[in-house]
Write a protein that holds these residues in place. Structure first.
Motif, short mmCIF file in Angstrom:
data_model
loop_
_atom_site.label_atom_id
_atom_site.label_comp_id
_atom_site.label_asym_id
_atom_site.label_seq_id
_atom_site.Cartn_x
_atom_site.Cartn_y
_atom_site.Cartn_z
N TRP A 531 0.83 -1.20 0.00
CA TRP A 531 0.00 0.00 0.00
C TRP A 531 0.86 1.25 0.00
CZ3 TRP A 531 0.30 -3.39 4.16
CH2 TRP A 531 1.04 -2.94 5.26
N THR A 532 0.23 2.35 -0.36
CA THR A 532 0.85 3.67 -0.26
C THR A 532 -0.24 4.70 -0.04
OG1 THR A 532 2.33 5.25 -1.33
CG2 THR A 532 0.80 4.07 -2.74
N ASN A 533 0.08 5.76 0.71
CA ASN A 533 -0.87 6.82 1.03
C ASN A 533 -0.19 8.17 0.91
OD1 ASN A 533 -3.31 5.21 2.30
ND2 ASN A 533 -1.47 4.36 3.23
N TYR A 534 -0.91 9.12 0.34
CA TYR A 534 -0.45 10.51 0.25
C TYR A 534 -1.51 11.37 0.93
CZ TYR A 534 1.01 15.03 -1.65
OH TYR A 534 1.43 16.33 -1.79
N ASN A 535 -1.13 12.07 2.01
CA ASN A 535 -2.08 12.81 2.83
C ASN A 535 -1.79 14.30 2.83
OD1 ASN A 535 -3.12 10.27 3.58
ND2 ASN A 535 -1.72 10.14 5.33
N SER A 536 -2.87 15.09 2.88
CA SER A 536 -2.73 16.54 2.96
C SER A 536 -3.96 17.10 3.66
CB SER A 536 -2.59 17.15 1.57
OG SER A 536 -3.74 16.89 0.78
N LEU A 537 -3.88 18.38 4.04
CA LEU A 537 -5.04 19.08 4.57
C LEU A 537 -5.96 19.47 3.42
CD1 LEU A 537 -3.46 21.51 7.20
CD2 LEU A 537 -4.40 19.23 7.59
N TYR A 538 -7.24 19.62 3.74
CA TYR A 538 -8.19 20.12 2.75
C TYR A 538 -8.06 21.64 2.61
CZ TYR A 538 -12.65 21.43 0.65
OH TYR A 538 -13.61 21.99 -0.15
N ARG A 539 -8.01 22.35 3.74
CA ARG A 539 -7.81 23.80 3.74
C ARG A 539 -6.81 24.16 4.83
NH1 ARG A 539 -9.99 23.77 -0.46
NH2 ARG A 539 -11.81 24.91 -1.18
N PRO A 540 -5.66 24.75 4.51
CA PRO A 540 -5.15 24.91 3.15
C PRO A 540 -4.65 23.57 2.62
CG PRO A 540 -3.52 25.65 4.72
CD PRO A 540 -4.74 25.30 5.54
N GLY A 541 -4.40 23.48 1.33
CA GLY A 541 -3.98 22.22 0.72
C GLY A 541 -2.53 21.91 1.00
N THR A 542 -2.20 21.69 2.27
CA THR A 542 -0.82 21.50 2.70
C THR A 542 -0.51 20.02 2.88
OG1 THR A 542 -0.89 23.61 3.88
CG2 THR A 542 0.86 22.09 4.49
N PHE A 543 0.61 19.58 2.38
CA PHE A 543 1.07 18.20 2.55
C PHE A 543 1.26 17.88 4.03
CE2 PHE A 543 4.82 15.50 3.30
CZ PHE A 543 4.42 14.33 2.67
N THR A 544 0.79 16.71 4.45
CA THR A 544 0.96 16.32 5.85
C THR A 544 1.78 15.03 6.00
OG1 THR A 544 -1.14 15.11 5.84
CG2 THR A 544 -1.18 17.41 6.56
N GLY A 545 1.76 14.14 5.00
CA GLY A 545 2.54 12.92 5.18
C GLY A 545 2.40 11.96 4.02
N PHE A 546 3.36 11.05 3.94
CA PHE A 546 3.38 10.03 2.90
C PHE A 546 3.92 8.75 3.52
CE2 PHE A 546 6.07 7.75 -0.23
CZ PHE A 546 5.07 7.38 -1.12
N ASN A 547 3.34 7.62 3.12
CA ASN A 547 3.85 6.35 3.63
C ASN A 547 3.65 5.25 2.61
OD1 ASN A 547 0.87 6.21 4.47
ND2 ASN A 547 1.59 4.16 4.97
N PHE A 548 4.41 4.19 2.77
CA PHE A 548 4.21 2.98 1.97
C PHE A 548 4.61 1.79 2.84
CE2 PHE A 548 8.59 4.27 1.18
CZ PHE A 548 9.30 3.09 1.28
N GLY A 549 4.06 0.62 2.50
CA GLY A 549 4.36 -0.55 3.30
C GLY A 549 3.85 -1.82 2.65
N GLY A 550 4.04 -2.93 3.36
CA GLY A 550 3.60 -4.21 2.85
C GLY A 550 3.50 -5.24 3.96
N GLN A 551 2.82 -6.32 3.66
CA GLN A 551 2.72 -7.41 4.62
C GLN A 551 2.57 -8.73 3.88
OE1 GLN A 551 -0.75 -6.79 7.06
NE2 GLN A 551 -2.18 -7.39 5.45
N VAL A 552 2.97 -9.80 4.53
CA VAL A 552 2.82 -11.13 3.98
C VAL A 552 2.25 -12.03 5.07
CG1 VAL A 552 5.20 -11.77 4.59
CG2 VAL A 552 3.99 -13.03 2.79
N ASN A 553 1.30 -12.89 4.69
CA ASN A 553 0.67 -13.82 5.62
C ASN A 553 0.63 -15.20 4.99
OD1 ASN A 553 -0.41 -11.86 7.77
ND2 ASN A 553 -1.23 -11.01 5.87
N ALA A 554 0.87 -16.23 5.80
CA ALA A 554 0.92 -17.59 5.27
C ALA A 554 0.39 -18.57 6.31
CB ALA A 554 2.35 -17.96 4.87
N VAL A 555 -0.11 -19.71 5.81
CA VAL A 555 -0.52 -20.83 6.65
C VAL A 555 0.17 -22.08 6.13
CG1 VAL A 555 -2.42 -22.25 7.49
CG2 VAL A 555 -2.76 -19.80 7.15
N GLY A 556 0.94 -22.75 7.00
CA GLY A 556 1.66 -23.94 6.60
C GLY A 556 0.73 -25.07 6.23
#
Length: 812
Positions: A531-556
């Motif tokens: 996943w990835t997310n790009y976040n900002s305020l609505y008013r004013p349109g100021t950048f607040t943060g960015f992230n990315f990540g991942g996960q893996v799940n398994a059953v033997g």
């Protein structure tokens, strides 16, 4: 917006598919109803059609179950309900039948019958019987999933035999919603789970790659004739006694009341609690909260958990608002203070809900609850005079939902929530939402769209806010993905009846997933998400943060052990506009990283264990923050009746920086170390499927210690010590917070739908500013605090109007 409209139009007209071949069962009426005893010696079972040849869908897709694991189901019906018998072949040594409480799947084999009287592939009613004899039931639809808070009263019996086990069921018509029908075709599905191997199979084949639920692949039930919906009227009279003691103050209370379920029409049901009683509701898992947002708790009151699927649409209804703490603050004059404790809740006077869905897919839900006026006593410490002030007037909570389903997997909904407080000086609130959930007929692609508007009536005028959400993606197959956008302005506020942590945001997100549907040499299940997310305020349109990540799940495949890991990265500067508690101010952090891993061994074994490990840090100049989280939860299943689960959670944050308080106009932050330890035990002894003894215990402790030198937050989002503030300049911010809760409950189902419950609860709480105190010393101080002890006894009896009417007929 034009792009989204084009995508929606594409979904509605494209990807046409021929109907899947469905299995058909033809049921015949009986004049001699079978006895529900798990013994298949009734005449009707000798001639009834057999539903068999179950097809596995997990872990292997499409495999016909072998002869020694086959399932044979028969059905019949009469004027009162539908009867089912199932012969479930298996090696008795491989069968698992842990005794549990209702709706708790535990480690048991199960058989399920799934009904859909409208045959719309969307609104299913599920009835589960475990090999132990325990029951579970749920309603299910594509939007809200399975709702196990819904409970019906029906009959079942099980019997273990030398080549498997037998189930008999009677589903009375009052447990199903349908219109008067001359020759209807219902949707029907049978589902079997072999707990030892985790194999699952259904009568009508299921394509799990489609992303749709089991009920989407129902077969068809024919042969029902001239069905007349019964008068669906049930009474639940109850009586309770509570003896409560806290610090030598004793209160004894007796309460009696009535809950009612009434079928207004064939499809719509009225639920009402006329004199509510929540004396046996469990404790909340309270934690130390240093953040800017309230803590959210799960609902435990049965009236608010049962049959609420329509009301959850749009996430505008947080049931804990009803009966929560008053919203008002008393106006205190010179030398005045609150006499006693400020009330922590308001009393519920009554509540009703009406819900249902027509054969054409139109769902309507109406909910209304009223809480009583809540006052506080105010004392003048000089004159001794007392007065009362209202902190929450009589308040009405109301929800109306209209939901139209179509295409067998899509819906459009309109929802309105309203909170009206009786009296000047208190706010009223109204929120309206329009929701779309559209999928193509193949269930390959899906799109969502939401528009919500809030209106808050304040003393100085009306505050109107807006929120939107839109998304599109591929929802089936090995590979799936989605993109979405959500927005809210600064005035959007749903917290009178919903729960909302932040507003004023403008966020974009995307995710990708992969999963297998056929077992490999080493795995039964394997999935990956990014996943990835790009976040900002609505008013004013100021950048607040960015992230990315991942996960893996398994059953033997052989061990049936689950394991996996995850990571999340926030590169560069992140702007926190909520921690400072002042509009427009922000606090900057840089380059966050957190990661974790887990294992969960096979619960089928006598001994199993869950282990979680996580680490978090940031790469920022002049910062040396790190956090380590560890939890371990061993569980021992002594036998099929008795299980004990212990959990230990340890979390330590070093050199974290967070908000403390204000000094004048300065926003004060501090650098702190926090350690949290939580111990809990849950154990249950189920004598059989009808009566059980459960014990739960939780001790939570968290200590926070700040460095002596504290910071002021600058306008640039950075912390400084220009004013040389220390902890002496404010009230001691160190915290030592601990709680202890114990709950011992005995429950007996002495008749269908009727329960006798005895409960003992013990609670202790302590809060101090000794952040340096060690765990053992804190625990000792905790037990020196006043403690509360509560004993309660409650009996609920189920009365069905139809049975009651028949009794009087026989007597006459």
């Amino acid at each position: 917006m034009k792009l989204f409209s084009l995508l929606t139009l594409t979904l509605l007209v494209a990807f046409q598919v021929t109907a899947q071949d469905k299995k058909t069962y033809t049921i015949e009426r009986t004049e001699n109803s079978p006895k529900i005893d798990g013994i298949l010696d009734d005449e009707v079972w000798k001639t009834a059609q057999i539903a068999t040849d179950f097809v596995e869908f997990r872990p292997t897709v499409g495999k016909t179950m072998p002869e020694n694991k086959r399932t044979e189901v028969k059905m019949t019906y009469d004027d009162s309900g539908i009867y089912i018998s199932a012969y479930l072949y298996d090696n008795p040594e491989d069968m698992m039948k842990q005794f549990t409480q209702r709706d708790d799947f535990g480690q048991s084999d199960f058989f399920a019958a799934i009904f859909n009287p409208n045959n719309d592939a969307q609104n299913n009613t599920e009835f589960f019987v475990f090999s132990s004899g325990t029951q579970a039931d749920a309603t299910e639809n594509p939007t809200s999933g399975e709702d196990f808070g819904w409970n019906a009263v029906w009959e079942s019996a099980v019997k273990t035999v030398e080549d498997g086990w037998i189930v008999e069921m009677k589903i009375p018509y009052r447990a199903l919603r349908f219109t008067q029908q001359e020759n209807p075709t219902w949707g029907i599905q049978f589902h079997r789970h072999y707990r030892d191997t985790r194999e699952q199979a259904t009568w009508n084949a299921v394509d799990i790659t489609s992303g749709a639920g089991i009920g989407y692949f129902n077969g068809e039930l024919n042969g029902l004739k001239n069905l007349e919906p019964p008068t669906r009227l049930s009474f639940y009279p109850f009586a309770s006694f509570v003896a409560d003691r806290f610090d030598d103050k004793k209160i004894n209370d007796f309460n009696a009341g009535l809950d009612i379920k009434y079928g207004i029409t064939e499809n719509f049901t009225l639920d009402a609690t006329l004199i509510p009683d929540f004396s046996q509701v469990g404790f909340d898992d309270v934690q130390l909260n240093l953040g800017p947002f309230e803590q959210q708790f799960s609902e435990q009151r049965q009236f608010f958990t049962e049959g609420t699927d329509l009301f959850t649409k749009g996430n505008l209804f947080y049931t804990r608002r009803i009966g929560s703490a008053p919203i008002g603050d008393p106006t205190l004059g010179t030398n005045e203070e609150i006499d006693g404790r400020f009330p922590q809740k308001t009393a519920l006077l009554n509540a009703v809900k009406i819900s249902g869905r027509t054969k054409d897919g139109l769902g309507i839900g109406f909910f209304n609850a009223i809480t009583e006026e809540t006052d506080v006593d105010i004392l003048n410490t000089v004159t001794g005079e007392k007065r009362r002030e209202t902190v929450e007037p009589i308040t009405n909570y109301n929800i109306l939902v209209v939901d139209q389903q179509f295409n067998k997997n899509s819906s459009v909904s309109l929802i309105n929530t309203n909170v009206t407080r009786n009296g000047s000086g208190f706010r009223d609130a109204n929120v309206t939402g329009l929701l779309f959930d559209v999928k193509n007929k193949k269930n390959t692609y899906g799109a969502i769209a939401e528009v919500k508007m809030s209106n808050i009536n304040l003393l100085d005028g009306t505050q109107t806010g807006l929120s939107t959400r839109a998304g599109f993606g591929k929802i089936s197959g090995k590979y799936n993905w989605s993109v979405s956008h959500e927005l809210a302005d600064k005035d959007y506020d749903i917290n009178d009846m919903g729960i909302q942590f932040i507003n004023n945001y403008n966020n974009f997100s995307a995710d990708f997933g992969y999963q297998i549907f056929e077992p490999t040499e080493k795995h039964n299940n394997l999935s990956f998400n990014a996943w990835t997310n790009y976040n900002s305020l609505y008013r004013p349109g100021t950048f607040t943060g960015f992230n990315f990540g991942g996960q893996v799940n398994a059953v033997g495949k052989k061990s049936l052990m689950s394991y996996g890991g995850n990571f999340n990265v926030q590169p560069g500067k992140q702007f926190d506009y909520f921690g400072p508690r002042v509009d427009g101010r922000y606090f900057i952090t840089e380059d966050w990283l957190n990661t974790g891993t887990y294992i969960s061994t096979n619960y089928n074994k006598t001994f199993a264990i869950d282990i979680n490990l996580g680490y978090e840090t940031l790469f920022e100049e002049e910062r040396n923050y790190e956090s380590v989280f560890f939890s371990i939860s061993p569980r021992v299943k002594f036998n099929e009746n008795f299980i004990v689960v212990y959990s230990f959670d340890w979390d330590q944050e070093l050199r974290e920086r967070g908000f403390i308080d204000f000094i004048g106009d300065d926003i004060i932050y501090g650098q702190r170390d926090q350690i949290t330890i939580e111990n809990s035990i849950s154990t249950s002894y189920n004598f059989n499927a009808m009566n059980s003894l459960t014990l739960s215990f939780r001790n939570y402790w968290s200590a926070v210690q700040y460095e002596n030198d504290i910071y002021a937050l600058g306008d640039n989002g950075r912390l400084n010590r220009d004013d040389n503030y220390t902890k002496d300049d404010i009230d001691d911010p160190d915290v030592n917070f601990s709680t202890w809760n114990l709950n011992l409950t005995y429950s007996l189902q002495f008749a269908p739908g009727s329960f006798l419950t005895a409960q003992y609860r013990n609670r202790i709480f302590n809060y101090s500013n000794d952040g340096a105190q060690a765990f053992n010393d804190s625990l000792k101080d905790l037990f020196d605090q006043p403690n509360g002890n509560t004993f309660s006894l409650k009996m609920v009896y189920f009365i069905d109007y139809s049975n009651l009417k028949n009794v009087f007929k026989r007597k006459s």
